[in-house]
Design a protein around this motif. Structure first.
Motif, PDB file in Angstrom:
ATOM      1  N   ARG A 214       0.819  -1.211   0.000  1.00 59.69           N
ATOM      2  CA  ARG A 214       0.000   0.000   0.000  1.00 59.69           C
ATOM      3  C   ARG A 214       0.854   1.262   0.000  1.00 59.69           C
ATOM      4  NH1 ARG A 214      -2.967  -3.429   3.584  1.00 59.69           N
ATOM      5  NH2 ARG A 214      -4.970  -4.035   2.653  1.00 59.69           N
ATOM      6  N   VAL A 215       1.984   1.225   0.687  1.00 61.35           N
ATOM      7  CA  VAL A 215       2.872   2.391   0.706  1.00 61.35           C
ATOM      8  C   VAL A 215       3.458   2.641  -0.678  1.00 61.35           C
ATOM      9  CG1 VAL A 215       5.047   3.307   1.612  1.00 61.35           C
ATOM     10  CG2 VAL A 215       3.413   2.214   3.159  1.00 61.35           C
ATOM     11  N   PHE A 216       3.871   1.585  -1.363  1.00 60.89           N
ATOM     12  CA  PHE A 216       4.432   1.752  -2.706  1.00 60.89           C
ATOM     13  C   PHE A 216       3.357   2.248  -3.677  1.00 60.89           C
ATOM     14  CE2 PHE A 216       8.260   0.147  -1.169  1.00 60.89           C
ATOM     15  CZ  PHE A 216       9.220   0.111  -2.157  1.00 60.89           C
ATOM     16  N   GLN A 217       2.137   1.758  -3.539  1.00 60.84           N
ATOM     17  CA  GLN A 217       1.047   2.267  -4.363  1.00 60.84           C
ATOM     18  C   GLN A 217       0.845   3.761  -4.116  1.00 60.84           C
ATOM     19  OE1 GLN A 217      -3.054   0.379  -4.516  1.00 60.84           O
ATOM     20  NE2 GLN A 217      -3.598   2.297  -3.491  1.00 60.84           N
ATOM     21  N   ALA A 218       0.840   4.142  -2.842  1.00 61.75           N
ATOM     22  CA  ALA A 218       0.620   5.545  -2.485  1.00 61.75           C
ATOM     23  C   ALA A 218       1.724   6.438  -3.033  1.00 61.75           C
ATOM     24  CB  ALA A 218       0.538   5.689  -0.964  1.00 61.75           C
ATOM     25  N   LEU A 219       2.959   5.981  -2.938  1.00 65.65           N
ATOM     26  CA  LEU A 219       4.079   6.769  -3.463  1.00 65.65           C
ATOM     27  C   LEU A 219       3.974   6.946  -4.969  1.00 65.65           C
ATOM     28  CD1 LEU A 219       7.160   5.417  -1.474  1.00 65.65           C
ATOM     29  CD2 LEU A 219       6.260   7.753  -1.444  1.00 65.65           C
ATOM     30  N   ARG A 220       3.621   5.871  -5.674  1.00 67.52           N
ATOM     31  CA  ARG A 220       3.474   5.963  -7.138  1.00 67.52           C
ATOM     32  C   ARG A 220       2.406   6.973  -7.515  1.00 67.52           C
ATOM     33  NH1 ARG A 220       0.242   1.729  -8.751  1.00 67.52           N
ATOM     34  NH2 ARG A 220      -1.300   3.309  -9.343  1.00 67.52           N
ATOM     35  N   ILE A 221       1.279   6.926  -6.822  1.00 67.92           N
ATOM     36  CA  ILE A 221       0.191   7.864  -7.107  1.00 67.92           C
ATOM     37  C   ILE A 221       0.631   9.295  -6.829  1.00 67.92           C
ATOM     38  CG2 ILE A 221      -2.095   8.618  -6.317  1.00 67.92           C
ATOM     39  CD1 ILE A 221      -2.758   5.648  -5.875  1.00 67.92           C
ATOM     40  N   ALA A 222       1.345   9.499  -5.719  1.00 64.06           N
ATOM     41  CA  ALA A 222       1.784  10.845  -5.354  1.00 64.06           C
ATOM     42  C   ALA A 222       2.842  11.377  -6.308  1.00 64.06           C
ATOM     43  CB  ALA A 222       2.311  10.845  -3.918  1.00 64.06           C
ATOM     44  N   VAL A 223       3.812  10.544  -6.657  1.00 57.06           N
ATOM     45  CA  VAL A 223       4.886  10.975  -7.560  1.00 57.06           C
ATOM     46  C   VAL A 223       4.319  11.432  -8.899  1.00 57.06           C
ATOM     47  CG1 VAL A 223       6.840  10.144  -8.957  1.00 57.06           C
ATOM     48  CG2 VAL A 223       6.729   9.618  -6.516  1.00 57.06           C
ATOM     49  N   ASN A 224       3.352  10.685  -9.408  1.00 62.87           N
ATOM     50  CA  ASN A 224       2.805  10.971 -10.738  1.00 62.87           C
ATOM     51  C   ASN A 224       1.521  11.790 -10.705  1.00 62.87           C
ATOM     52  OD1 ASN A 224       4.668   9.239 -12.503  1.00 62.87           O
ATOM     53  ND2 ASN A 224       4.023   7.790 -10.937  1.00 62.87           N
ATOM     54  N   GLN A 225       1.111  12.196  -9.497  1.00 63.41           N
ATOM     55  CA  GLN A 225      -0.106  13.002  -9.317  1.00 63.41           C
ATOM     56  C   GLN A 225      -1.272  12.365 -10.083  1.00 63.41           C
ATOM     57  OE1 GLN A 225       0.855  17.069 -10.360  1.00 63.41           O
ATOM     58  NE2 GLN A 225       2.239  17.293  -8.629  1.00 63.41           N
ATOM     59  N   GLU A 226      -1.428  11.065  -9.893  1.00 65.35           N
ATOM     60  CA  GLU A 226      -2.364  10.294 -10.709  1.00 65.35           C
ATOM     61  C   GLU A 226      -3.821  10.690 -10.488  1.00 65.35           C
ATOM     62  OE1 GLU A 226      -1.649   6.078 -10.473  1.00 65.35           O
ATOM     63  OE2 GLU A 226       0.518   6.362 -10.575  1.00 65.35           O
ATOM     64  N   LEU A 227      -4.218  10.884  -9.258  1.00 67.54           N
ATOM     65  CA  LEU A 227      -5.625  11.200  -9.007  1.00 67.54           C
ATOM     66  C   LEU A 227      -5.986  12.599  -9.490  1.00 67.54           C
ATOM     67  CD1 LEU A 227      -6.298   9.543  -5.532  1.00 67.54           C
ATOM     68  CD2 LEU A 227      -6.744   8.655  -7.815  1.00 67.54           C
ATOM     69  N   ALA A 228      -5.075  13.549  -9.309  1.00 63.76           N
ATOM     70  CA  ALA A 228      -5.322  14.908  -9.806  1.00 63.76           C
ATOM     71  C   ALA A 228      -5.416  14.907 -11.328  1.00 63.76           C
ATOM     72  CB  ALA A 228      -4.222  15.847  -9.339  1.00 63.76           C
ATOM     73  N   ALA A 229      -4.526  14.146 -11.980  1.00 64.36           N
ATOM     74  CA  ALA A 229      -4.556  14.055 -13.443  1.00 64.36           C
ATOM     75  C   ALA A 229      -5.841  13.389 -13.913  1.00 64.36           C
ATOM     76  CB  ALA A 229      -3.336  13.283 -13.941  1.00 64.36           C
ATOM     77  N   LEU A 230      -6.257  12.325 -13.210  1.00 61.08           N
ATOM     78  CA  LEU A 230      -7.494  11.629 -13.586  1.00 61.08           C
ATOM     79  C   LEU A 230      -8.700  12.550 -13.438  1.00 61.08           C
ATOM     80  CD1 LEU A 230      -9.103   9.115 -14.358  1.00 61.08           C
ATOM     81  CD2 LEU A 230      -9.022   8.406 -11.950  1.00 61.08           C
ATOM     82  N   GLU A 231      -8.727  13.317 -12.361  1.00 59.16           N
ATOM     83  CA  GLU A 231      -9.841  14.244 -12.143  1.00 59.16           C
ATOM     84  C   GLU A 231      -9.930  15.264 -13.274  1.00 59.16           C
ATOM     85  OE1 GLU A 231     -11.803  16.523  -8.309  1.00 59.16           O
ATOM     86  OE2 GLU A 231      -9.714  15.907  -8.245  1.00 59.16           O
TER      87      GLU A 231
END
Length: 304
Positions: A214-231
């Motif tokens: 879960r930590v590695f998933q969270a870091l990947r999302i944060a590094v690539n700003q995935e949720l902000a980009a998806l929104e």
């Protein structure tokens, strides 16, 4: 549109590493998009080109615009799709920054999963199963890496990242251990620290996942700003569709799926086609276990 790079004839990226894309939920996605002759489709996360190749094979006059922020993936897609010539156009960048101009599409697709080649290439730093630099950048042109976040963020900031993006219940405990032991340079160093920070009883819990997952998933999302980009993408994409055009998005965890569900539901231009997400059939899971958490949601552009 400009092509990002030119592949050789081996089907490999310029680094010499194969980038094979096994398309997830392909039957359901192709059917849901109602792909037809003469259509123009936007593959917003082309990866290795798996979904696009299936779309292009349906009819000789179908066109695809293929985009991806990962340069290696785009090279692989160009190799995979080169037989289709100028029926495919490529653009490198994040789908949230794409501008189609006046072009409208008959269908839009996005597969939000991390491609197997990205996970399996140790130097990309997405996996804790191989020793590698803490990188995790989808777009190698970006400066921010996972090492930057781990070594420069405050304890509170790290805990918030782990809890918000990874739904990690021991987020504060893990963040405290990381701050005490940093700097970290490699994936395996960080994973070992996370294991030591987690309570012993959680290391073999009911879900049987590694404590660092879960930590590695969270870091990947944060590094690539995935949720902000998806929104951002979800707010723009409906206007890129022709009336009657369809959008299909495949997600792999609840945060993404929740965003897609609410965005489709509240978009005045869209009619939701999937009240519940479409999930893989047993035969697909048997041949591609990484597909088991995939969820597909579909919507159609309403007439003005």
């Amino acid at each position: 549109m400009a092509s990002a790079a030119t592949p050789d004839n081996s089907g490999e990226t310029s680094s010499g590493l194969s980038f094979i894309h096994v398309p997830v939920l392909s039957r359901e996605l192709i059917a849901g998009l109602a792909v037809h002759q003469g259509g123009h489709y936007l593959d917003a996360t082309v990866g290795g080109g798996g979904h696009s190749s299936l779309i292009l094979a349906i009819a000789q006059d179908i066109r695809v615009t293929a985009i991806d922020q990962d340069g290696q993936a785009l090279l692989a897609a160009q190799a995979q799709l080169q037989a289709y010539g100028d029926r495919v156009q490529f653009w490198q960048g994040n789908f949230a920054k794409y501008d189609p101009g006046k072009t409208q599409f008959d269908g839009i697709l996005a597969d939000l999963g991390v491609s197997s080649p990205q996970v399996d290439q140790p130097e990309r730093g997405f996996s804790f199963r191989h020793e590698a630099p803490l990188d995790m950048r989808m777009d190698q042109r970006q400066s921010l890496t996972a090492a930057d976040l781990i070594n420069q963020s405050s304890e509170t900031e790290l805990a918030d990242i782990f809890y918000t993006y990874g739904e990690e219940r021991f987020s504060r405990r893990i963040a405290r251990r990381i701050v005490e032991r940093r700097p970290f340079e490699t994936t395996t160093e960080l994973a070992a620290a996370i294991v030591r920070a987690a309570p012993p009883r959680s290391r073999h819990g009911r879900d049987r996942i590694h404590p660092a997952t879960r930590v590695f998933q969270a870091l990947r999302i944060a590094v690539n700003q995935e949720l902000a980009a998806l929104e951002t993408f979800l707010s723009l994409a409906p206007s890129w569709l022709k009336p009657g055009g369809r959008i299909g998005i495949i997600s792999f965890h609840s945060l993404e799926d929740r965003l897609i569900k609410h965005s489709f539901r509240h978009a005045s231009e869209l009619h939701v086609l999937t009240k519940k997400p479409v999930t893989p059939q047993p035969d697909e899971i048997a041949t591609n276990p990484r597909s088991r958490s995939a969820k597909l949601r579909l919507a159609e552009r309403l007439a003005p």
